[in-house]
Design an enzyme around this catalytic site. Structure first.
Site, PDB file in Angstrom:
ATOM      1  N   CYS A  35     -27.458  21.613  32.048  1.00  0.00           N
ATOM      2  CA  CYS A  35     -27.973  20.474  32.802  1.00  0.00           C
ATOM      3  C   CYS A  35     -26.776  19.645  33.271  1.00  0.00           C
ATOM      4  CB  CYS A  35     -28.943  19.640  31.960  1.00  0.00           C
ATOM      5  SG  CYS A  35     -28.296  19.187  30.328  1.00  0.00           S
ATOM      6  N   HIS A  36     -27.044  18.651  34.096  1.00  0.00           N
ATOM      7  CA  HIS A  36     -25.965  17.898  34.736  1.00  0.00           C
ATOM      8  C   HIS A  36     -26.269  16.405  34.720  1.00  0.00           C
ATOM      9  CE1 HIS A  36     -24.795  21.807  36.515  1.00  0.00           C
ATOM     10  NE2 HIS A  36     -26.068  21.925  36.870  1.00  0.00           N
ATOM     11  N   TYR A  74     -19.869  31.160  37.581  1.00  0.00           N
ATOM     12  CA  TYR A  74     -21.057  31.159  38.444  1.00  0.00           C
ATOM     13  C   TYR A  74     -20.731  31.981  39.680  1.00  0.00           C
ATOM     14  CZ  TYR A  74     -25.192  29.166  40.825  1.00  0.00           C
ATOM     15  OH  TYR A  74     -26.398  28.985  41.463  1.00  0.00           O
ATOM     16  N   HIS A  94     -26.950  31.923  34.973  1.00  0.00           N
ATOM     17  CA  HIS A  94     -28.154  32.396  35.661  1.00  0.00           C
ATOM     18  C   HIS A  94     -28.149  33.904  35.941  1.00  0.00           C
ATOM     19  CE1 HIS A  94     -27.784  28.163  35.909  1.00  0.00           C
ATOM     20  NE2 HIS A  94     -27.230  28.094  37.098  1.00  0.00           N
ATOM     21  N   ASP A 117     -31.301  23.171  34.152  1.00  0.00           N
ATOM     22  CA  ASP A 117     -30.503  22.918  35.348  1.00  0.00           C
ATOM     23  C   ASP A 117     -30.844  21.573  35.986  1.00  0.00           C
ATOM     24  OD1 ASP A 117     -28.408  23.581  37.138  1.00  0.00           O
ATOM     25  OD2 ASP A 117     -29.835  24.292  38.629  1.00  0.00           O
ATOM     26  N   ASN A 165     -29.036  21.214  44.938  1.00  0.00           N
ATOM     27  CA  ASN A 165     -29.018  22.114  46.097  1.00  0.00           C
ATOM     28  C   ASN A 165     -30.230  23.026  46.221  1.00  0.00           C
ATOM     29  OD1 ASN A 165     -26.356  21.553  47.466  1.00  0.00           O
ATOM     30  ND2 ASN A 165     -25.638  21.984  45.390  1.00  0.00           N
TER      31      ASN A 165
END
Length: 305
Positions: A36-37, A161, A185, A253, A258
């Site tokens: 997460c961010h 990523y 992912h 996430d 985006n």
């Protein structure tokens, strides 16, 4: 620190879900949202001038409220590309959370041992490199190797990523690193090709060959062609969880940077977990044992050798 002017998010930016559903799935005690961010707030932690997108603010308080609402106990907060190598928003969130959060930073090769020690003390346990050109400029391979050599003595790992077609080119680089490698992912498989396609099987084979490779089985909202509840992604997630139960992680996430065609409901994402982690033991490994081992150094003694 003086407050700056608030940033205006991109006109096509989709803000995180204002009212996610309450999941039916109850995570096991000690469960970790391991991806997460936090974004800003920009008035306190300005976004990087070189960023390729400007998001909405997504604060630590909002993240922790979501954690509690979904029934999780801990977070692994990953540095967002919009903040570049300025990790202040990340470390601020980690310090506020205490032992309930760990972090993954973005650093340059000029970072000093003192600066690394400060990040380590704040709770950082890894560094992330982005190989999606639309989000960030590729880190040169030799630079990545030098940074990995700097963080390896701390016991940190490298998070990468990338998109599935690029694995063949990048695999020798990742194999040369002196750290564990955590793939975001599942390496972004093309769901339309199916689980048995050589492209996804190449990723499975890589994990089978190298016990230092881990995978996050997260972000079905980015991979799905069918949309929520993302059932077309479940076979990919299940294939990884069942084959490598001791080297998988999961995260929301949040706040879903985006996304372009819809905004994910975090309750729906949590309710997807038992579809691919189909037993209490697999759920415990995915959500508790594995992230606690990797980020908190807590071993349950149940992991594969």
């Amino acid at each position: 620190m003086s407050a700056g002017r608030p940033q205006i998010m991109d006109p096509d930016w989709l803000a995180f879900h204002p009212n996610p559903s309450k999941p039916r799935f109850k995570p096991p005690a000690g469960a970790v949202d391991a991806h997460c961010h936090v974004f800003g707030p920009a008035a306190q932690f300005p976004y990087a001038p070189e960023r390729k997108y400007t998001p909405c603010d997504a604060s630590k308080a909002q993240l922790f409220a979501l954690r509690d609402f979904l029934g999780f106990e801990r977070n692994v907060i990953v540095q967002a590309t919009c903040h570049g190598k300025d990790n202040r928003a990340l470390t601020d969130a980690l310090q506020a959370a205490g032992e309930r959060a760990r972090g993954v930073a973005t650093v340059g090769e000029d970072i000093t041992e003192t600066e690394l020690a400060e990040l380590d003390a704040a709770g950082v346990r890894g560094v992330r490199f982005n190989f999606l050109r639309r989000l960030a400029d590729f880190t040169p391979h030799d630079v990545l190797r030098r940074i990995a050599a700097k963080v390896a003595p701390l016991g940190w790992h490298v998070v990468v990523y990338f998109e599935a077609p690029d694995l063949a080119e990048l695999k020798p680089l990742f194999a040369s690193l002196p750290t564990k490698v955590v793939v975001d992912h599942m390496g972004r498989p093309d769901v339309a090709l199916g689980v048995d396609h050589p492209q996804f099987q190449a990723f499975v084979q890589w994990m089978a060959e190298d016990a230092d490779v881990w995978s996050k089985v997260s972000c079905p909202e980015r991979l799905s062609l069918a949309g929520p509840p993302y059932n077309d992604v479940v076979p990919f997630q299940r294939a990884i969880v069942e084959r490598f139960p001791d080297r998988v992680l999961w995260g929301t996430d949040w706040p879903h940077p985006n996304l372009k065609n819809h905004m994910a409901d975090d309750g729906v994402l949590a309710d997807q977990i038992p579809k691919f982690a189909t037993t209490p033991e697999r759920q415990r490994k995915l959500l508790v044992d594995n992230p606690q081992r990797l980020y908190w150094g807590v071993s349950t003694g149940t992991a594969e050798p």
